[in-house]
Design an enzyme around this catalytic site. Structure first.
Site, mmCIF file in Angstrom:
data_model
loop_
_atom_site.group_PDB
_atom_site.id
_atom_site.type_symbol
_atom_site.label_atom_id
_atom_site.label_comp_id
_atom_site.label_asym_id
_atom_site.label_seq_id
_atom_site.Cartn_x
_atom_site.Cartn_y
_atom_site.Cartn_z
ATOM 1 N N SER A 1 49.084 92.705 63.275
ATOM 2 C CA SER A 1 49.452 91.447 62.637
ATOM 3 C C SER A 1 50.250 91.710 61.375
ATOM 4 O O SER A 1 49.765 92.370 60.448
ATOM 5 C CB SER A 1 48.200 90.638 62.280
ATOM 6 O OG SER A 1 48.588 89.551 61.465
ATOM 7 N N HIS B 1 52.175 90.767 66.296
ATOM 8 C CA HIS B 1 51.382 89.531 66.190
ATOM 9 C C HIS B 1 51.805 88.778 64.932
ATOM 10 O O HIS B 1 51.717 89.301 63.820
ATOM 11 C CB HIS B 1 49.897 89.901 66.140
ATOM 12 C CG HIS B 1 48.962 88.731 66.167
ATOM 13 N ND1 HIS B 1 48.618 88.073 67.328
ATOM 14 C CD2 HIS B 1 48.278 88.105 65.176
ATOM 15 C CE1 HIS B 1 47.760 87.101 67.051
ATOM 16 N NE2 HIS B 1 47.542 87.090 65.743
ATOM 17 N N ASP C 1 51.117 85.614 62.605
ATOM 18 C CA ASP C 1 50.117 84.599 62.265
ATOM 19 C C ASP C 1 50.748 83.460 61.486
ATOM 20 O O ASP C 1 51.085 83.610 60.306
ATOM 21 C CB ASP C 1 48.997 85.237 61.431
ATOM 22 C CG ASP C 1 48.026 86.027 62.293
ATOM 23 O OD1 ASP C 1 47.556 85.480 63.307
ATOM 24 O OD2 ASP C 1 47.731 87.188 61.945
ATOM 25 N N MET D 1 50.318 79.932 59.747
ATOM 26 C CA MET D 1 49.261 79.059 59.192
ATOM 27 C C MET D 1 49.906 77.945 58.381
ATOM 28 O O MET D 1 50.871 78.189 57.638
ATOM 29 C CB MET D 1 48.339 79.868 58.283
ATOM 30 C CG MET D 1 47.725 81.087 58.965
ATOM 31 S SD MET D 1 46.502 81.857 57.910
ATOM 32 C CE MET D 1 46.215 83.403 58.784
ATOM 33 N N HIS E 1 50.824 83.454 67.042
ATOM 34 C CA HIS E 1 49.520 82.783 66.979
ATOM 35 C C HIS E 1 49.623 81.618 65.999
ATOM 36 O O HIS E 1 49.706 81.809 64.788
ATOM 37 C CB HIS E 1 48.472 83.827 66.527
ATOM 38 C CG HIS E 1 47.117 83.267 66.274
ATOM 39 N ND1 HIS E 1 46.126 83.988 65.620
ATOM 40 C CD2 HIS E 1 46.542 82.068 66.591
ATOM 41 C CE1 HIS E 1 45.020 83.250 65.538
ATOM 42 N NE2 HIS E 1 45.251 82.086 66.111
ATOM 43 N N MET F 1 48.221 78.726 63.963
ATOM 44 C CA MET F 1 47.030 78.105 63.368
ATOM 45 C C MET F 1 47.527 76.876 62.622
ATOM 46 O O MET F 1 47.549 76.832 61.384
ATOM 47 C CB MET F 1 46.338 79.120 62.436
ATOM 48 C CG MET F 1 45.601 80.195 63.212
ATOM 49 S SD MET F 1 45.268 81.663 62.225
ATOM 50 C CE MET F 1 46.802 82.549 62.487
ATOM 51 N N MET G 1 38.747 84.505 68.844
ATOM 52 C CA MET G 1 38.717 84.934 67.443
ATOM 53 C C MET G 1 37.419 85.692 67.158
ATOM 54 O O MET G 1 36.332 85.245 67.525
ATOM 55 C CB MET G 1 38.796 83.727 66.498
ATOM 56 C CG MET G 1 40.101 82.940 66.516
ATOM 57 S SD MET G 1 41.593 83.904 66.177
ATOM 58 C CE MET G 1 41.253 84.550 64.530
ATOM 59 N N GLY H 1 42.177 82.188 59.496
ATOM 60 C CA GLY H 1 42.615 81.774 58.165
ATOM 61 C C GLY H 1 43.040 82.912 57.251
ATOM 62 O O GLY H 1 43.950 82.740 56.446
ATOM 63 N N PHE H 2 42.382 84.045 57.370
ATOM 64 C CA PHE H 2 42.683 85.148 56.456
ATOM 65 C C PHE H 2 42.561 86.500 57.157
ATOM 66 O O PHE H 2 41.731 86.646 58.065
ATOM 67 C CB PHE H 2 41.713 85.127 55.258
ATOM 68 C CG PHE H 2 41.814 83.864 54.452
ATOM 69 C CD1 PHE H 2 42.759 83.742 53.438
ATOM 70 C CD2 PHE H 2 40.989 82.787 54.737
ATOM 71 C CE1 PHE H 2 42.872 82.555 52.719
ATOM 72 C CE2 PHE H 2 41.098 81.591 54.023
ATOM 73 C CZ PHE H 2 42.043 81.472 53.004
ATOM 74 N N GLY I 1 41.754 90.691 56.941
ATOM 75 C CA GLY I 1 40.814 91.533 56.220
ATOM 76 C C GLY I 1 39.351 91.111 56.250
ATOM 77 O O GLY I 1 38.552 91.578 55.437
ATOM 78 N N ASP J 1 40.929 88.971 68.086
ATOM 79 C CA ASP J 1 41.695 88.913 66.839
ATOM 80 C C ASP J 1 40.764 88.733 65.649
ATOM 81 O O ASP J 1 40.067 87.717 65.553
ATOM 82 C CB ASP J 1 42.691 87.736 66.937
ATOM 83 C CG ASP J 1 43.572 87.593 65.713
ATOM 84 O OD1 ASP J 1 43.542 88.472 64.835
ATOM 85 O OD2 ASP J 1 44.307 86.584 65.650
ATOM 86 N N GLY K 1 45.299 93.855 61.933
ATOM 87 C CA GLY K 1 46.137 93.719 60.747
ATOM 88 C C GLY K 1 45.861 94.851 59.784
ATOM 89 O O GLY K 1 46.589 95.852 59.730
ATOM 90 N N SER K 2 44.759 94.733 59.058
ATOM 91 C CA SER K 2 44.406 95.746 58.054
ATOM 92 C C SER K 2 44.240 97.130 58.660
ATOM 93 O O SER K 2 44.636 98.122 58.049
ATOM 94 C CB SER K 2 43.094 95.383 57.354
ATOM 95 O OG SER K 2 42.793 94.039 57.499
ATOM 96 N N ALA K 3 43.662 97.193 59.859
ATOM 97 C CA ALA K 3 43.383 98.500 60.472
ATOM 98 C C ALA K 3 44.656 99.292 60.739
ATOM 99 O O ALA K 3 44.610 100.517 60.848
ATOM 100 C CB ALA K 3 42.601 98.322 61.771
HETATM 101 C C1 DX5 Z 1 43.212 85.561 61.116
HETATM 102 C C2 DX5 Z 1 44.428 86.049 61.873
HETATM 103 C C3 DX5 Z 1 44.334 87.477 62.307
HETATM 104 C C4 DX5 Z 1 43.917 88.469 61.265
HETATM 105 C C5 DX5 Z 1 44.100 89.907 61.625
HETATM 106 O O1 DX5 Z 1 43.333 84.215 60.868
HETATM 107 O O2 DX5 Z 1 44.638 85.287 63.023
HETATM 108 O O3 DX5 Z 1 45.452 87.833 63.072
HETATM 109 O O4 DX5 Z 1 44.473 88.215 60.049
HETATM 110 O O5 DX5 Z 1 43.884 90.694 60.499
HETATM 111 P P1 DX5 Z 1 42.679 91.740 60.412
HETATM 112 O O6 DX5 Z 1 42.865 92.694 61.549
HETATM 113 O O7 DX5 Z 1 42.872 92.347 59.079
HETATM 114 O O8 DX5 Z 1 41.404 90.960 60.551
HETATM 115 ZN ZN ZN Z 2 46.066 86.026 64.621
#
Ligand code: DX5
Ligand code: ZN
Length: 218
Positions: free
Chosen positions: A9, A34, A36, A38, A67, A69, A138, A143-144, A146, A176, A198-200
């Site tokens: 992401s 990916h 995101d 929002m 994706h 949101m 999910m 929403g966020f 990490g 996700d 994302g973070s990983a």
């Molecule tokens: C959350 C997002 C994800 C998420 C992935 O609302 O849809 O895609 O941020 O990030 P990590 O892998 O850091 O949870």
């Molecule tokens: Zn996502």
């Protein structure tokens, strides 16, 4: 044998260098990108919209997994497709007409999917299982980035996989939120074949190695 598809992401990338982040993903061997999106209404956070997807598409031939949101996704899915999305997923409970949204995505020749948020019942996605190319479950509340992986969502993953096998559906099963090399095996054991990370990936010392370590065979 197939390999898990890894979709990092770009929410976790440096927003000032987004195009570079997408080129990095190609070098690191990621399968999909990916994105995101929002809107600050369906979720409390705001990221980016169609112009970002369009701008990134100009410099990349990678598969864009978008994706959404956002509220009333049916109003925007067509434009996301025209901007360069290859797959568009959305949260059905945020839509006044989820079927119309799916039809619009398909009419653009793109792949479509529905998302089951962590606080939503299975019934939200159930009517669409025979029509989608992907079901996103999910493993955090949307929403966020990490946040911590919600292991209890693996039960829902098993259920969605069981229905897929029983009914002979073809959808991908994507997880996700909080997915990383240390929980990839349980994700895949539960039935996932696509994971968002994302973070990983972006916060890893060796992102290419992080991507590779999640592309496990199943
Ligand atoms: C959350 C997002 C994800 C998420 C992935 O609302 O849809 O895609 O941020 O990030 P990590 O892998 O850091 O949870
Ligand atoms: Zn996502």
């Amino acid at each position: 044998m197939s390999k898990v598809l890894v979709a990092p992401s770009i929410l976790s990338a440096d927003f000032g260098k987004m195009a570079d982040a997408v080129s990095d993903l190609k070098v690191w061997g990621a399968d999909w990108v990916h994105c995101d999106v929002m809107d600050g209404v369906y979720v409390p956070n705001i990221t980016f919209g169609m112009p970002m997807v369009k701008a990134l598409r100009k410099n990349s031939d990678m598969f864009f997994d978008v994706h959404l949101m956002i509220t009333e996704p049916e109003k925007y899915v067509g434009e996301f497709c025209d901007s360069g999305a290859d797959m568009v997923t959305f949260h059905p409970e945020a839509s006044k007409d989820p079927m119309k949204a799916l039809d619009t995505i398909k009419s653009k020749g793109k792949m479509c999917g529905v998302v089951l948020n962590a606080d939503q019942p299975f019934s939200v996605i159930e009517p669409f299982l025979d029509k989608v190319d992907m079901v996103l479950i999910m493993t955090v509340q949307a929403g966020f980035g990490g946040q911590s992986f919600m292991r209890e969502r693996l039960e829902m993953t098993r259920k969605v996989k069981q229905i897929k096998d029983e009914k002979g559906y073809n959808y991908h099963i994507q997880l996700d939120g909080g997915v990383c090399p240390s929980n990839i095996h349980e994700c895949v054991e539960a039935g996932a074949n696509v994971v968002v990370a994302g973070s990983a990936v972006f916060k890893a010392t060796n992102p290419a190695e992080a991507v590779k370590s999640m592309q496990i065979e199943y």
